[in-house]
Write an enzyme that holds these catalytic residues in place. Structure first.
Site, short mmCIF file in Angstrom:
data_model
loop_
_atom_site.label_atom_id
_atom_site.label_comp_id
_atom_site.label_asym_id
_atom_site.label_seq_id
_atom_site.Cartn_x
_atom_site.Cartn_y
_atom_site.Cartn_z
N LEU A 1 0.54 5.68 -14.06
CA LEU A 1 0.02 6.39 -12.90
C LEU A 1 0.91 6.16 -11.68
O LEU A 1 1.37 7.10 -11.04
CB LEU A 1 -1.43 5.93 -12.62
CG LEU A 1 -2.13 6.55 -11.41
CD1 LEU A 1 -2.33 8.05 -11.61
CD2 LEU A 1 -3.49 5.88 -11.17
N GLU B 1 3.80 5.47 -9.00
CA GLU B 1 5.19 5.92 -8.83
C GLU B 1 5.82 5.15 -7.67
O GLU B 1 5.10 4.55 -6.87
CB GLU B 1 5.21 7.43 -8.54
CG GLU B 1 4.61 8.22 -9.68
CD GLU B 1 4.81 9.72 -9.58
OE1 GLU B 1 5.37 10.19 -8.56
OE2 GLU B 1 4.42 10.41 -10.54
N PRO B 2 7.14 5.22 -7.57
CA PRO B 2 7.79 4.48 -6.48
C PRO B 2 7.21 4.86 -5.11
O PRO B 2 7.05 4.02 -4.25
CB PRO B 2 9.26 4.88 -6.59
CG PRO B 2 9.43 5.31 -8.01
CD PRO B 2 8.12 5.87 -8.47
N PHE C 1 -15.18 -39.74 -6.52
CA PHE C 1 -15.10 -39.50 -5.06
C PHE C 1 -16.07 -38.37 -4.69
O PHE C 1 -15.96 -37.26 -5.22
CB PHE C 1 -13.68 -39.06 -4.67
CG PHE C 1 -12.66 -40.16 -4.79
CD1 PHE C 1 -12.48 -41.09 -3.75
CD2 PHE C 1 -11.88 -40.28 -5.93
CE1 PHE C 1 -11.54 -42.10 -3.86
CE2 PHE C 1 -10.94 -41.29 -6.04
CZ PHE C 1 -10.77 -42.21 -5.01
N GLN D 1 -4.71 -28.03 -6.91
CA GLN D 1 -4.74 -29.08 -5.89
C GLN D 1 -5.38 -30.36 -6.45
O GLN D 1 -4.90 -31.47 -6.20
CB GLN D 1 -5.53 -28.57 -4.67
CG GLN D 1 -5.53 -29.52 -3.49
CD GLN D 1 -4.17 -29.60 -2.81
OE1 GLN D 1 -3.32 -28.73 -2.99
NE2 GLN D 1 -3.96 -30.66 -2.04
N GLY E 1 0.19 -33.57 -8.04
CA GLY E 1 1.53 -33.10 -8.38
C GLY E 1 1.59 -32.52 -9.78
O GLY E 1 2.38 -31.62 -10.06
N GLU F 1 -5.00 -2.16 -10.48
CA GLU F 1 -6.26 -1.43 -10.76
C GLU F 1 -6.92 -1.06 -9.44
O GLU F 1 -8.16 -1.02 -9.33
CB GLU F 1 -7.23 -2.28 -11.61
CG GLU F 1 -6.63 -2.89 -12.86
CD GLU F 1 -6.63 -1.97 -14.06
OE1 GLU F 1 -7.24 -0.88 -13.98
OE2 GLU F 1 -6.01 -2.32 -15.07
C1 LIG Z 1 2.67 -6.60 -12.41
C2 LIG Z 1 2.18 -5.22 -12.13
C3 LIG Z 1 1.78 -4.41 -13.19
C4 LIG Z 1 1.35 -3.11 -12.94
N1 LIG Z 1 1.02 -2.30 -14.00
C5 LIG Z 1 0.76 -0.98 -13.78
C6 LIG Z 1 0.58 -0.08 -14.89
O1 LIG Z 1 0.62 -0.48 -16.06
N2 LIG Z 1 0.39 1.24 -14.63
C7 LIG Z 1 0.34 1.72 -13.35
O2 LIG Z 1 0.16 2.93 -13.20
N3 LIG Z 1 0.51 0.90 -12.29
C8 LIG Z 1 0.73 -0.43 -12.47
N4 LIG Z 1 0.93 -1.28 -11.39
C9 LIG Z 1 0.94 -0.72 -10.05
C10 LIG Z 1 -0.25 -1.10 -9.19
O3 LIG Z 1 -1.39 -0.43 -9.62
C11 LIG Z 1 0.14 -0.80 -7.72
O4 LIG Z 1 1.11 -1.75 -7.33
C12 LIG Z 1 -1.05 -0.83 -6.79
O5 LIG Z 1 -1.92 0.24 -7.05
C13 LIG Z 1 -0.64 -0.79 -5.32
O6 LIG Z 1 0.26 0.23 -5.06
P1 LIG Z 1 1.61 -0.07 -4.26
O7 LIG Z 1 2.26 -1.24 -4.89
O8 LIG Z 1 2.37 1.19 -4.16
O9 LIG Z 1 1.13 -0.54 -2.81
P2 LIG Z 1 0.78 0.43 -1.57
O10 LIG Z 1 -0.16 1.47 -2.00
O11 LIG Z 1 2.04 0.83 -0.91
O12 LIG Z 1 0.00 -0.60 -0.63
C14 LIG Z 1 0.67 -1.54 0.24
C15 LIG Z 1 -0.42 -2.28 1.04
O13 LIG Z 1 -1.14 -1.35 1.85
C16 LIG Z 1 -2.52 -1.41 1.53
N5 LIG Z 1 -3.10 -0.07 1.67
C17 LIG Z 1 -2.65 1.10 1.14
N6 LIG Z 1 -3.46 2.12 1.47
C18 LIG Z 1 -4.45 1.59 2.22
C19 LIG Z 1 -5.59 2.13 2.88
N7 LIG Z 1 -5.92 3.42 2.78
N8 LIG Z 1 -6.39 1.28 3.58
C20 LIG Z 1 -6.11 -0.03 3.66
N9 LIG Z 1 -5.05 -0.60 3.06
C21 LIG Z 1 -4.23 0.20 2.36
C22 LIG Z 1 -2.59 -1.92 0.11
O14 LIG Z 1 -3.84 -2.49 -0.20
C23 LIG Z 1 -1.46 -2.93 0.12
O15 LIG Z 1 -1.90 -4.14 0.67
C24 LIG Z 1 1.31 -2.61 -11.60
C25 LIG Z 1 1.67 -3.44 -10.54
C26 LIG Z 1 2.10 -4.73 -10.78
C27 LIG Z 1 2.51 -5.60 -9.62
#
Ligand SMILES: Cc1cc2nc3c(=O)[nH]c(=O)nc-3n(C[C@H](O)[C@H](O)[C@H](O)COP(=O)(O)OP(=O)(O)OC[C@H]3O[C@@H](n4cnc5c(N)ncnc54)[C@H](O)[C@@H]3O)c2cc1C
Length: 379
Positions: free
Chosen positions: A124, A126-127, A276, A335, A339, A362
């Site tokens: 789901l 994307e960059p 403790f 904690q 160590g 998620e």
């Molecule tokens: C190890 C790992 C595995 C993953 N696996 C999958 C996978 O298998 N498939 C998949 O599709 N995705 C996957 N993901 C992606 C993951 O779901 C996303 O990283 C996540 O949804 C957040 O998107 P983003 O990284 O683009 O952060 P952004 O959406 O850019 O958010 C950056 C910050 O802004 C906050 N923010 C954004 N919008 C709002 C808002 N409206 N109000 C308040 N705060 C906001 C966010 O909470 C966050 O703190 C994975 C990510 C990781 C790290």
């Protein structure tokens, strides 16, 4: 109101716990170092019915309730949350296929998914779109005989490792209604993968970008109806959020159990650490938080099983509460180990690293608050 687990649910938990302790826990650190979970593990889990936990029994799945499924993830996470969370993603995809795929696609894909000869990933993010997932840009063009996918997905768990990808792509206009879901087999020409992401935790799971460069798939690989992909993707997430919470819960329980054992043996100033009172109170606080998280999670799972109108809100609340509680608990357990908690051999620092991402994926925990807040103010 009955808070006890039934005999069947208890048996499911025990079976998952035993498998985890026997087949996962002894290898969790080695798999983390190798950066990969051996593929042979999955068919073993599938033999227990864990390849399609909440795929319907008519379709050959285990037909478990959401509550029962959380027990599996809680129990497996006591061995390794990274392995358990990966299984959750596969199950989310399997359920999407069962719920929405046309009979022919289901018949061709579900047997492999259920036996876990076909391991599935969920694409789901994307960059340029994470939390705002409906802004995704990967294009799906209708070719007349099928679909051509072009674009890029980021952070895909199992990218370059899984056998098939459930991909949300834009077949129509802007917004959620322009998104459809597709099945893309790993050997599709034009499908390629980015380099292995180096990350804080979940190291045994490979995470890579997944790229579609004019990837052609047959028309039958459209999952369900065109334009419904975003709805399908979101439907899977309520359950996914419960599972990821259960992964935090199981890991936190394992950390607390290990910490108690460690503290009984460890002596300082002529007594055991458990003597403790300040530390006893710390343990009591951890136990209270853990049990509160467990009850809250199980209530949310029950709501989803009952199709309660406020189930989505409860899944979001549980995800926020339980994943943050889990992280706090494992960090406190580190904690209390002093160590030694910082050393890999004690297994606690891995849990601190593994659980952190549960607050991010998620749907981030900010997005969970957004769901809760919207439900409060939109009346
Ligand atoms: C190890 C790992 C595995 C993953 N696996 C999958 C996978 O298998 N498939 C998949 O599709 N995705 C996957 N993901 C992606 C993951 O779901 C996303 O990283 C996540 O949804 C957040 O998107 P983003 O990284 O683009 O952060 P952004 O959406 O850019 O958010 C950056 C910050 O802004 C906050 N923010 C954004 N919008 C709002 C808002 N409206 N109000 C308040 N705060 C906001 C966010 O909470 C966050 O703190 C994975 C990510 C990781 C790290």
């Amino acid at each position: 109101m009955d808070f006890a687990l039934g005999a069947e649910a208890g048996a499911v938990f025990d079976m998952a716990r035993a498998f985890g302790q026997d087949r996962i826990a002894p290898h969790a650190q080695a798999w983390e170092e190798a950066g990969e979970i051996p593929k042979e593990l999955w068919p073993e889990l599938a033999e227990l019915g864990f390849g399609g936990l909440y795929v319907s029994e008519e379709a050959g799945g285990s037909g478990l309730s959401r509550l029962e499924a959380t027990l599996v993830f809680e129990a497996l996470s006591m061995a390794c949350p990274s392995v358990a969370a990966f299984l959750s993603i596969h199950n989310m995809c399997a359920r999407m296929l069962d719920d929405f795929a046309a009979p022919a696609l289901k018949d061709s894909l579900l047997p492999g998914a259920l036996s876990m000869q076909t391991v599935l990933s969920y694409c789901l993010t994307e960059p340029g779109s994470g939390s705002d997932a409906a802004a995704l840009k990967t294009r799906a063009e209708c070719t007349g005989t099928g679909w051509k996918l072009t674009g890029s997905k980021a952070f895909i768990s199992g990218g370059g490792y899984s056998d098939g990808y459930v991909v949300m792509a834009r077949s129509g206009g802007a917004g959620p209604k322009g998104v459809s879901a597709f099945y893309v087999p790993a050997d599709t020409p034009g499908l390629s993968f980015g380099g292995l992401e180096r990350k804080m935790g979940w190291k045994s799971q490979p995470t890579r970008a997944v790229q579609f460069d004019g990837c052609e798939i047959p028309a039958e690989n459209l999952i369900g109806e065109e334009g419904q992909g975003f709805t399908y993707a979101m439907k899977g997430l309520d359950g996914g959020r419960l599972n990821i919470s259960a992964c935090s819960l199981g890991a936190a329980q394992a950390a607390l159990d290990a910490t108690l054992e460690y503290m009984r043996d460890r002596r300082a100033f002529g007594q055991s650490l458990t003597d403790f009172q300040a530390l006893q109170f710390r343990l009591a606080d951890l136990e209270i938080e853990l049990q509160a998280a467990r009850v809250f999670l199980r209530q949310a799972a029950w709501k989803l099983d009952q199709r309660a109108p406020d189930a989505t809100k409860h899944c979001a609340m549980a995800k926020k509460f339980v994943t943050e509680a889990g992280s706090r608990i494992v960090n406190q357990c580190l904690q209390l180990h002093g160590g030694y908690g910082y050393l890999a051999d004690y297994g606690i620092e891995k849990l601190v690293r593994d659980l952190r991402v549960h607050e991010i994926l998620e749907g981030t925990n900010e997005i969970m608050r957004l769901i809760v807040a919207r439900s409060l103010v939109s009346k």
